[in-house]
Design a protein around this motif. Structure first.
Motif, PDB file in Angstrom:
ATOM      1  N   VAL A 120       0.863  -1.109  -0.052  1.00 59.45           N
ATOM      2  CA  VAL A 120       0.152  -0.073  -0.125  1.00 59.45           C
ATOM      3  C   VAL A 120       1.070   1.304  -0.062  1.00 59.45           C
ATOM      4  N   ARG A 121       2.118   1.218   0.719  1.00 57.93           N
ATOM      5  CA  ARG A 121       2.909   2.363   0.705  1.00 57.93           C
ATOM      6  C   ARG A 121       3.167   2.840  -0.828  1.00 57.93           C
ATOM      7  N   SER A 122       3.388   2.074  -1.689  1.00 55.28           N
ATOM      8  CA  SER A 122       3.947   2.525  -2.933  1.00 55.28           C
ATOM      9  C   SER A 122       2.850   3.145  -3.671  1.00 55.28           C
ATOM     10  N   LEU A 123       1.584   2.852  -3.081  1.00 52.16           N
ATOM     11  CA  LEU A 123       0.741   3.805  -3.952  1.00 52.16           C
ATOM     12  C   LEU A 123       0.210   4.993  -3.339  1.00 52.16           C
ATOM     13  N   ASN A 124       0.991   5.301  -1.979  1.00 51.55           N
ATOM     14  CA  ASN A 124       0.885   6.513  -1.309  1.00 51.55           C
ATOM     15  C   ASN A 124       2.014   7.432  -1.763  1.00 51.55           C
ATOM     16  N   ASN A 125       2.965   6.865  -2.665  1.00 54.17           N
ATOM     17  CA  ASN A 125       4.079   7.527  -3.074  1.00 54.17           C
ATOM     18  C   ASN A 125       3.931   8.143  -4.356  1.00 54.17           C
ATOM     19  N   GLU A 126       3.586   9.309  -4.585  1.00 57.18           N
ATOM     20  CA  GLU A 126       3.262  10.032  -5.722  1.00 57.18           C
ATOM     21  C   GLU A 126       4.325   9.767  -6.974  1.00 57.18           C
ATOM     22  N   HIS A 127       5.578   9.728  -6.301  1.00 60.86           N
ATOM     23  CA  HIS A 127       6.801   9.579  -7.258  1.00 60.86           C
ATOM     24  C   HIS A 127       7.052   7.885  -7.848  1.00 60.86           C
ATOM     25  N   PHE A 128       6.044   7.256  -7.253  1.00 61.65           N
ATOM     26  CA  PHE A 128       6.484   5.698  -7.744  1.00 61.65           C
ATOM     27  C   PHE A 128       6.185   5.564  -9.156  1.00 61.65           C
ATOM     28  N   PRO A 129       5.200   6.126  -9.784  1.00 63.57           N
ATOM     29  CA  PRO A 129       5.203   5.926 -11.203  1.00 63.57           C
ATOM     30  C   PRO A 129       6.429   6.388 -12.213  1.00 63.57           C
ATOM     31  N   ASP A 130       6.986   7.337 -11.515  1.00 63.36           N
ATOM     32  CA  ASP A 130       8.132   8.024 -12.306  1.00 63.36           C
ATOM     33  C   ASP A 130       9.358   7.111 -12.065  1.00 63.36           C
ATOM     34  N   PRO A 142       9.532  -3.212 -22.269  1.00 63.86           N
ATOM     35  CA  PRO A 142       8.358  -2.637 -22.440  1.00 63.86           C
ATOM     36  C   PRO A 142       7.310  -3.013 -21.264  1.00 63.86           C
ATOM     37  N   ALA A 143       6.672  -1.704 -21.107  1.00 63.70           N
ATOM     38  CA  ALA A 143       5.891  -1.664 -19.868  1.00 63.70           C
ATOM     39  C   ALA A 143       4.776  -2.962 -19.850  1.00 63.70           C
ATOM     40  N   GLU A 144       4.524  -3.227 -20.883  1.00 66.33           N
ATOM     41  CA  GLU A 144       3.262  -4.346 -20.928  1.00 66.33           C
ATOM     42  C   GLU A 144       3.777  -5.730 -20.300  1.00 66.33           C
ATOM     43  N   LEU A 145       5.302  -5.792 -20.307  1.00 68.96           N
ATOM     44  CA  LEU A 145       5.814  -7.018 -19.590  1.00 68.96           C
ATOM     45  C   LEU A 145       5.940  -6.944 -18.283  1.00 68.96           C
ATOM     46  N   LEU A 146       5.561  -5.707 -17.473  1.00 70.98           N
ATOM     47  CA  LEU A 146       5.429  -5.606 -16.024  1.00 70.98           C
ATOM     48  C   LEU A 146       4.148  -5.704 -15.635  1.00 70.98           C
ATOM     49  N   LEU A 166      -2.296   4.925  -9.429  1.00 70.47           N
ATOM     50  CA  LEU A 166      -2.773   3.851 -10.280  1.00 70.47           C
ATOM     51  C   LEU A 166      -3.004   4.284 -11.728  1.00 70.47           C
ATOM     52  N   ARG A 167      -3.685   5.386 -11.796  1.00 69.15           N
ATOM     53  CA  ARG A 167      -3.974   5.976 -13.511  1.00 69.15           C
ATOM     54  C   ARG A 167      -2.539   6.225 -13.828  1.00 69.15           C
ATOM     55  N   ALA A 168      -1.643   6.687 -13.332  1.00 65.53           N
ATOM     56  CA  ALA A 168      -0.144   7.233 -13.849  1.00 65.53           C
ATOM     57  C   ALA A 168       0.463   5.714 -14.053  1.00 65.53           C
ATOM     58  N   LEU A 169       0.364   4.792 -13.303  1.00 66.96           N
ATOM     59  CA  LEU A 169       1.000   3.580 -13.687  1.00 66.96           C
ATOM     60  C   LEU A 169       0.299   3.051 -14.858  1.00 66.96           C
ATOM     61  N   HIS A 170      -0.994   2.683 -14.918  1.00 66.17           N
ATOM     62  CA  HIS A 170      -1.830   2.402 -16.040  1.00 66.17           C
ATOM     63  C   HIS A 170      -1.409   3.252 -17.363  1.00 66.17           C
ATOM     64  N   THR A 171      -1.249   4.440 -17.416  1.00 65.04           N
ATOM     65  CA  THR A 171      -1.133   5.233 -18.446  1.00 65.04           C
ATOM     66  C   THR A 171       0.569   4.813 -18.825  1.00 65.04           C
ATOM     67  N   LEU A 172       1.159   4.194 -18.156  1.00 67.97           N
ATOM     68  CA  LEU A 172       2.580   3.879 -18.456  1.00 67.97           C
ATOM     69  C   LEU A 172       2.351   2.457 -19.378  1.00 67.97           C
ATOM     70  N   GLY A 173       1.314   1.867 -19.358  1.00 66.41           N
ATOM     71  CA  GLY A 173       1.166   0.641 -19.730  1.00 66.41           C
ATOM     72  C   GLY A 173       1.446  -0.667 -19.126  1.00 66.41           C
ATOM     73  N   VAL A 174       1.760  -0.433 -18.027  1.00 66.63           N
ATOM     74  CA  VAL A 174       2.085  -1.383 -16.785  1.00 66.63           C
ATOM     75  C   VAL A 174       0.718  -2.239 -16.842  1.00 66.63           C
ATOM     76  N   VAL A 175       0.712  -3.729 -16.402  1.00 65.30           N
ATOM     77  CA  VAL A 175      -0.615  -4.191 -16.198  1.00 65.30           C
ATOM     78  C   VAL A 175      -0.937  -4.227 -14.658  1.00 65.30           C
TER      79      VAL A 175
END
Ligand code: C2E
Ligand code: MG
Ligand code: MG
Ligand code: MG
Length: 291
Positions: A120-130, A142-146, A166-175
């Motif tokens: 849960v802590r990773s989702l509280n970290n706004e820098h995590f997607p970067d 490629p993001a879709e392999l993660l 979550l939205r930012a991670l999804h925009t990266l193309g991560v599953v």
């Protein structure tokens, strides 16, 4: 054999609160050093497509062999590490190993994804997607392999805070996958509001589905509603042929469990994949690995 009985066995003594507290304290204070000392490693458990059982990817599962306590289950030390605010160290470690592993496979001409469990802590970290994006770029993966797996409670804990991440991670193309589904309080209707791609049915329902009509009904409804929401449905804890066949019949997309393979060290996973590549060669495209 009883599927429920095959999990880790209880200890033969009951430790005192003081002992539990002391041990947790030791684990937490030793954790960083244990990474450097090579006591912590990542094992990988294969996930296969149903019904034909092509290998789609693996889930990264952390392992700690402690010099004094021996093998520690992640269910023991991950919560302690989380509570101590050290889970970012763990996530970075596992993510780095996972991406390095995907890179090696890509260099061998294999497209195999890796799923990493998040706290849960990773989702509280706004820098995590970067940070994830930078790591993907560093390894040229490629993001879709993660895939990133989130416990049901992870998402439920603080949805307002988790959602932008979550939205930012999804925009990266991560599953994005919701793990252990069915054990918490979220409904499939609620899932619809989240940018997730995959739902993993908790293994307790999969263990029970052969003998308990209630468990079978839960599994069936997660498969059906998951599909109606456009999600990939994964069953965890597939231990028996009967369960795998029943899941395939229901249209469940992916199976993971001891029947396919236990979590394996990197070396043993290589051997496991090698055996399957050899068997599949000549039948079809080499990147398609079949059990
Ligand atoms: P999870 O993410 O739900 O992972 C699946 C767990 O079920 C793993 O336990 C796996 O070994 C076990 N499993 C898989 N198939 C079967 C089966 O057929 N039968 C039985 N009895 N068990 C099966 P493990 O490795 O002990 O991990 C437990 C939990 O610890 C994970 O549950 C996950 O929530 C957490 N965890 C593991 N690695 C990490 C990590 O790197 N980071 C974080 N934050 N959590 C992790
Ligand atoms: Mg998981
Ligand atoms: Mg799970
Ligand atoms: Mg879990």
């Amino acid at each position: 054999r009883s599927a429920r009985a095959s999990g880790e066995k209880a200890k033969s003594y009951v430790p005192s609160m003081g002992q539990i507290f002391l041990r947790r304290f030791q684990l937490v204070t030793q954790f960083r050093q244990s990474l450097e000392d090579g006591q912590v490693s990542v094992h990988y458990q294969p996930k296969v497509a149903l019904p034909r059982r092509e290998v789609l990817g693996v889930e990264a599962l952390v392992r700690w062999v402690h010099p004094e306590f021996g093998r520690l289950a992640p269910d023991e030390f991950v919560p302690a590490v989380e509570a101590a605010g050290l889970v970012d160290v763990l996530t970075d470690f596992v993510l780095d190993k996972a991406l390095a592993r995907i890179r090696k496979w890509l260099d061998q001409g294999l497209r195999i994804g890796v799923a990493v469990n998040l706290s849960v802590r990773s989702l509280n970290n706004e820098h995590f997607p970067d940070q994830v994006q930078a790591s993907l770029e560093r390894y040229g993966v490629p993001a879709e392999l993660l895939t990133l797996e989130l416990g049901e409670s992870v998402v439920m804990a603080d949805p307002a805070r988790a959602l932008p991440v979550l939205r930012a991670l999804h925009t990266l193309g991560v599953v994005l996958a919701v793990d252990d589904f069915g054990t918490g309080y979220s409904s499939l209707a609620y899932l619809r509001q989240l940018p997730v791609d995959e739902v993993k049915i908790d293994k307790s329902f999969v263990f029970g589905m052969g003998s308990d009509l209630g468990d079978l009904a839960v599994v069936r409804s997660i498969v059906e509603l998951g599909h109606s929401l456009g999600l990939v449905v994964v069953a965890e804890g597939v231990e028996e042929d009967a369960a795998r066949d029943q899941l395939a019949e229901m249209g469940c997309d992916v199976a993971q469990g001891y029947l396919i393979s236990r979590p394996l060290s990197e070396e043993r996973l290589e051997a496991w994949l090698q055996a399957r590549t050899t068997r599949a060669r000549g039948l079809r495209d080499e990147t398609v690995l079949t059990l």
